[in-house]
Scaffold this motif. Structure first.
Motif, short mmCIF file in Angstrom:
data_model
loop_
_atom_site.label_atom_id
_atom_site.label_comp_id
_atom_site.label_asym_id
_atom_site.label_seq_id
_atom_site.Cartn_x
_atom_site.Cartn_y
_atom_site.Cartn_z
N LEU A 1 0.81 -1.33 0.06
CA LEU A 1 0.00 0.02 0.17
C LEU A 1 1.04 1.17 -0.04
O LEU A 1 0.54 2.30 -0.48
N ARG A 2 1.89 1.20 0.87
CA ARG A 2 2.92 2.38 0.60
C ARG A 2 3.43 2.43 -0.67
O ARG A 2 3.48 3.87 -0.98
N VAL B 1 -0.98 5.53 -9.88
CA VAL B 1 -1.79 4.54 -9.38
C VAL B 1 -2.98 5.54 -8.48
O VAL B 1 -2.45 6.51 -7.63
N ASP B 2 -4.05 5.00 -8.51
CA ASP B 2 -5.23 5.87 -7.69
C ASP B 2 -4.80 5.16 -6.38
O ASP B 2 -5.89 4.06 -6.12
N SER B 3 -4.30 5.61 -5.31
CA SER B 3 -3.84 4.72 -4.15
C SER B 3 -5.64 4.71 -3.38
O SER B 3 -5.62 3.73 -2.53
N ASP C 1 3.32 6.00 -5.98
CA ASP C 1 3.07 6.00 -7.46
C ASP C 1 2.14 6.75 -8.01
O ASP C 1 0.91 6.57 -7.78
N CYS D 1 1.94 1.72 -3.35
CA CYS D 1 0.83 2.45 -4.24
C CYS D 1 0.80 3.83 -4.01
O CYS D 1 0.37 4.66 -4.95
N ASN D 2 1.14 4.30 -2.75
CA ASN D 2 0.63 5.60 -2.23
C ASN D 2 1.94 6.56 -2.81
O ASN D 2 1.54 7.86 -3.09
#
Length: 234
Positions: free
Chosen positions: A9-10, A18-20, A15, A12-13
Motif C-alpha cells: 500500500l505504501r 496509481v489511484d491509491s 506511485d 501504491c501511495n
C-alpha cells in the motif's frame, strides 16, 4: 502478511500513476461492508478502528469501496448519492465492476452485489423517512422497503405481482446467505466453499434487476408526486 500488505500500500501511495485511495477502498471493502452481528461484535469494533484511522488522515469510508477526502465536494459522489438521485448510469457502472470480478474472484462479486442492495435499502429508508429495522442486515432492510413501495393496485394483477415480489424476497435472502457463507465479507479463509462463475453471475444479475426495479419504482413515484405538486401551484 500484514507487513507485506502495508508495504504494498505504501508503494501504491508513492506511485503517481496509481489511484491509491481506490486501491485502499478495494482492500478494506470486504471487511467494511460486512454487517456486524451479535455473534461477531469484533466486526463493529474493527470497522470503528479503521474509520478512526482514516479520520486521522482526513479520509472517510463509504459503502462499496469508496475512500474519500473528508468534506470533499459534491463531485466526489458516493453510492448513496447515485441511488438517491436516480443516477442509473452510475449504478450500472457499479454492477459492471462486480461483474468484472467474476473470473478472478466470484466471492467478491457476490459481496459487492449484496452491498449494493443493502445501500439501496438504507438510502431508500433514510430518504423516504420510514422506520429503520433494528436488524440492519439485508433481509429486514428489504422487507421495510418492499412494504413501502407504491406498486400496481389493479386487482387483476395483484396476485401476479405478489408472486413476483415473493421471488424478489427469495433473491435477497439467497444473496444474503451467499454473502454470509462464501462472500468475501466474512473472512473465507484459505479454502472457501467453491462457487461456479455462472452461479455467481446469476446472483449479481439478479441483484442488478432488483436494484433497478426499486430505483425505477421509487423515482417514478417521486416524479409523479412532483408533477402533482407543480399542477396544484401552477
Amino acid at each position: 502478511m500484514e507487513a507485506k500488505c502495508a508495504e504494498w500500500l505504501r508503494r501504491c501511495n508513492t506511485d503517481s500513476s496509481v489511484d491509491s485511495l481506490a486501491i485502499l477502498g478495494r482492500v478494506i471493502q470486504p471487511f467494511m461492508d460486512s454487517p456486524p452481528t451479535r455473534y461477531r461484535p469484533e466486526i463493529a469494533e474493527g470497522q470503528q478502528r479503521i474509520r478512526e484511522t482514516l479520520a486521522r488522515s482526513q479520509l472517510t469510508y463509504q459503502v462499496n469501496g469508496y475512500v474519500l477526502l473528508a468534506g470533499s465536494n459534491v463531485t466526489s459522489k458516493t453510492l448513496a448519492d447515485y441511488l438517491r438521485t436516480g443516477d442509473f448510469q452510475s449504478i450500472e457502472a457499479e454492477f459492471d465492476r462486480a461483474l468484472k470480478q467474476l473470473e478472478s474472484d466470484p466471492h467478491a462479486s457476490i459481496t459487492a452485489a449484496c452491498a449494493i442492495i443493502e445501500a439501496l435499502c438504507k438510502t431508500y429508508i433514510d430518504t423516504v423517512g420510514i422506520a429503520m429495522p433494528a436488524a440492519q442486515t439485508v433481509m429486514p432492510l428489504w422487507r421495510a422497503v418492499q412494504a413501502d413501495l407504491k406498486l400496481n393496485v389493479d386487482p387483476l394483477l395483484r396476485d401476479d405481482q405478489k408472486r413476483v415480489l415473493q421471488g424478489l424476497a427469495s433473491i435477497v435472502d439467497g444473496i444474503g446467505a451467499y454473502r454470509t457463507h462464501i462472500g468475501s465479507a466474512h473472512g473465507r479463509g484459505l479454502n472457501p466453499p467453491p462457487i461456479a462463475i455462472s452461479e455467481a453471475r446469476l446472483a449479481v444479475n439478479a441483484a442488478h434487476s432488483l436494484v433497478i426495479f426499486v430505483m425505477e419504482t421509487w423515482h417514478s413515484t417521486q416524479l409523479a408526486n412532483g408533477i402533482k405538486k407543480s399542477s396544484m401551484f401552477g
